[in-house]
Design a protein around this motif. Structure first.
Motif, PDB file in Angstrom:
ATOM      1  N   GLN A  38      -7.362  -5.929  -4.728  1.00  0.00           N
ATOM      2  CA  GLN A  38      -7.535  -4.703  -5.515  1.00  0.00           C
ATOM      3  C   GLN A  38      -7.693  -3.468  -4.619  1.00  0.00           C
ATOM      4  OE1 GLN A  38     -10.938  -4.695  -8.120  1.00  0.00           O
ATOM      5  NE2 GLN A  38     -10.406  -2.699  -8.977  1.00  0.00           N
ATOM      6  N   TRP A  39      -8.541  -3.569  -3.573  1.00  0.00           N
ATOM      7  CA  TRP A  39      -8.744  -2.408  -2.687  1.00  0.00           C
ATOM      8  C   TRP A  39      -7.425  -2.036  -2.015  1.00  0.00           C
ATOM      9  CZ3 TRP A  39      -7.927  -0.418   2.070  1.00  0.00           C
ATOM     10  CH2 TRP A  39      -8.634   0.747   2.404  1.00  0.00           C
ATOM     11  N   ILE A  40      -6.730  -3.046  -1.482  1.00  0.00           N
ATOM     12  CA  ILE A  40      -5.499  -2.768  -0.714  1.00  0.00           C
ATOM     13  C   ILE A  40      -4.443  -2.136  -1.625  1.00  0.00           C
ATOM     14  CG2 ILE A  40      -3.698  -3.734   0.770  1.00  0.00           C
ATOM     15  CD1 ILE A  40      -5.688  -6.053   1.432  1.00  0.00           C
ATOM     16  N   VAL A  41      -4.272  -2.691  -2.831  1.00  0.00           N
ATOM     17  CA  VAL A  41      -3.248  -2.151  -3.744  1.00  0.00           C
ATOM     18  C   VAL A  41      -3.610  -0.728  -4.169  1.00  0.00           C
ATOM     19  CG1 VAL A  41      -2.168  -2.388  -6.018  1.00  0.00           C
ATOM     20  CG2 VAL A  41      -2.492  -4.407  -4.579  1.00  0.00           C
ATOM     21  N   GLU A  42      -4.884  -0.519  -4.548  1.00  0.00           N
ATOM     22  CA  GLU A  42      -5.270   0.817  -5.049  1.00  0.00           C
ATOM     23  C   GLU A  42      -5.161   1.896  -3.982  1.00  0.00           C
ATOM     24  OE1 GLU A  42      -9.128   0.585  -6.834  1.00  0.00           O
ATOM     25  OE2 GLU A  42      -8.363  -0.537  -8.576  1.00  0.00           O
ATOM     26  N   ARG A  43      -5.573   1.580  -2.748  1.00  0.00           N
ATOM     27  CA  ARG A  43      -5.604   2.619  -1.697  1.00  0.00           C
ATOM     28  C   ARG A  43      -4.285   2.792  -0.972  1.00  0.00           C
ATOM     29  NH1 ARG A  43     -10.880   5.042  -0.910  1.00  0.00           N
ATOM     30  NH2 ARG A  43     -12.173   3.906  -2.394  1.00  0.00           N
ATOM     31  N   THR A  44      -3.418   1.746  -1.002  1.00  0.00           N
ATOM     32  CA  THR A  44      -2.204   1.819  -0.167  1.00  0.00           C
ATOM     33  C   THR A  44      -0.902   1.494  -0.901  1.00  0.00           C
ATOM     34  OG1 THR A  44      -2.157  -0.513   0.509  1.00  0.00           O
ATOM     35  CG2 THR A  44      -3.599   0.949   1.771  1.00  0.00           C
ATOM     36  N   GLY A  45      -0.977   0.730  -1.990  1.00  0.00           N
ATOM     37  CA  GLY A  45       0.242   0.255  -2.655  1.00  0.00           C
ATOM     38  C   GLY A  45       0.799  -1.026  -2.051  1.00  0.00           C
ATOM     39  N   ILE A  46       0.153  -1.525  -0.978  1.00  0.00           N
ATOM     40  CA  ILE A  46       0.665  -2.737  -0.296  1.00  0.00           C
ATOM     41  C   ILE A  46       0.222  -3.991  -1.068  1.00  0.00           C
ATOM     42  CG2 ILE A  46       0.535  -4.124   1.828  1.00  0.00           C
ATOM     43  CD1 ILE A  46      -0.067  -1.397   3.313  1.00  0.00           C
ATOM     44  N   ARG A  47       1.185  -4.916  -1.276  1.00  0.00           N
ATOM     45  CA  ARG A  47       0.872  -6.187  -1.925  1.00  0.00           C
ATOM     46  C   ARG A  47       1.087  -7.378  -0.987  1.00  0.00           C
ATOM     47  NH1 ARG A  47       0.099  -5.540  -7.348  1.00  0.00           N
ATOM     48  NH2 ARG A  47       0.608  -3.440  -8.060  1.00  0.00           N
ATOM     49  N   ALA A  48       2.024  -7.202  -0.045  1.00  0.00           N
ATOM     50  CA  ALA A  48       2.334  -8.293   0.896  1.00  0.00           C
ATOM     51  C   ALA A  48       2.950  -7.688   2.147  1.00  0.00           C
ATOM     52  CB  ALA A  48       3.308  -9.283   0.251  1.00  0.00           C
ATOM     53  N   ARG A  49       2.941  -8.479   3.221  1.00  0.00           N
ATOM     54  CA  ARG A  49       3.598  -8.096   4.472  1.00  0.00           C
ATOM     55  C   ARG A  49       4.109  -9.392   5.102  1.00  0.00           C
ATOM     56  NH1 ARG A  49      -0.728  -8.442   2.750  1.00  0.00           N
ATOM     57  NH2 ARG A  49      -1.684  -6.465   3.271  1.00  0.00           N
TER      58      ARG A  49
END
Ligand code: UT7
Length: 325
Positions: A38-49
């Motif tokens: 949740q933090w990563i998606v909300e602050r950056t839009g990143i879901r996977a790398r």
């Protein structure tokens, strides 16, 4: 004959190991580092790398992207007379990743060198290749962005290790009678060295200083939004075009909020933004050619459309390239 340059083929390559936010959060939790999807998606839009396996280098990723770009352009590697690799994670201190990649392509003799402008590396490299074609030094160039940022991440620092990924993108840039590349605008301001850097170095057979990535995310964020708008407007002015002429905006893929902020400042609808940060994370110099190739192969971008490519990153560096595809 007027000398211009045009992109005649694109290619990209991602290492097979795909790590979702949930996978990464689980790995980090085992080390006592707390984060969440949740933090990563909300602050950056990143879901996977994607992360490269041990021993896989930037030139390994770059050569796969280059082969795909050559195939798309319909030319043989032996026709290439210039190779530029944009990377901040080269295979070794020297020789360049470009020389190593040249050999992996099975060719010899053409000019090959790296450009180091961190996340702006691809727009720098494309501008250099365009200039060398316009001045008659080269006719068929491979311009590649290739990175293994996973090697320089501090996996105890949640403010940076969730942001980056590995990958490569490439274009074939060829001499053409009509542009192609319409205008470029490149900048740097070295007073901001400390806000995004890998401060370590090698000396006397030892690593001196910290060889892992440090970033003041908020400082980078604030600078990025401002300079991306300035670079886009300056490039449009040089080309005598308007923001409304842009069919696709392909910014460096670091944070969806920065990318959308740039589109809004240029008064571009968000559906003109090419977004791959959700699937690739920030792949530094590879992010723009990776996004370009994904949008070409998915059929979003078609021939004749006008593209604005924009990079921003460590240095501090920034720049843009406007082109008719
Ligand atoms: O490639 C070159 C260009 N690079 C960039 O463009 C990066 C630009 N910067 C950014 O994208 C953003 O600044 C970040 C994504 C790096 C950070 O987002 P932010 O909205 O600026 O967050 P923040 O640094 O203000 O941190 C907010 C909170 C902090 O907690 P407190 O102090 O409010 O309690 C952080 O400790 O979020 C916390 N935090 C995290 N929480 C969970 C920071 N990283 C994480 C994390 N998971 N991974």
């Amino acid at each position: 004959m007027a000398r211009f340059s045009s992109i005649t083929g694109t290619g990209s390559y991602l290492p097979p190991r795909r790590v979702t936010n949930a996978d990464l959060a689980e790995e980090l939790a085992a080390k006592g580092v707390e984060t969440s999807d949740q933090w990563i998606v909300e602050r950056t839009g990143i879901r996977a790398r994607h992360f490269a396996d041990d021993g896989v280098t930037s030139s390994d990723l770059g050569v796969e992207a280059a082969r795909r770009a050559l195939e798309a352009a319909g030319i043989a590697a032996s026709e290439i007379d210039l190779i530029i690799v944009a990377t901040s994670t080269p295979d070794m201190i020297f020789p360049s990743a470009a020389c190593i990649l040249q050999h992996k392509l099975g060719i010899a003799g053409c000019a090959a060198f790296d450009v180091q402008a961190v996340c702006s590396g691809f727009v720098y490299a494309l501008t250099v290749a365009d200039s060398l074609i316009k001045t008659g030094t080269a006719n068929k160039a491979l311009v590649i962005g290739a990175e293994v940022f996973s090697r320089i991440l501090d996996f105890s620092d949640r403010t940076t290790c969730v942001l980056f990924g590995d990958g490569a993108g490439a274009v074939v840039l060829e001499l053409s009678e009509t542009p192609g590349i319409l205008a470029s605008d490149l900048h740097a301001d070295g007073k901001h060295v400390g806000i995004l850097c890998v401060p370590g170095t090698v000396s006397g057979g030892k690593v001196l200083g910290d060889p892992l990535l440090k970033m003041d995310g908020q400082a980078v964020f604030k600078l990025a939004v401002g300079v991306l708008e300035q670079a886009a407007r300056a490039t449009l002015a040089k080309a005598g075009r308007e923001a409304a002429d842009i069919d696709w905006l392909i910014p460096h893929q670091a944070n969806i909020r920065i990318m959308q902020g740039t589109a809004r400042k240029l008064k571009l609808p968000l559906d003109k933004l090419v977004v791959t940060v959700d699937q690739h994370g920030n792949t530094s110099a590879a992010s723009i050619p990776l996004a370009l190739d994904a949008a070409v192969r998915s059929g979003k971008i078609s021939r004749g459309q006008t593209l604005m490519l924009e990079g921003v990153g460590g240095g501090f560096t920034w720049g843009a390239v406007l082109l008719d595809f």
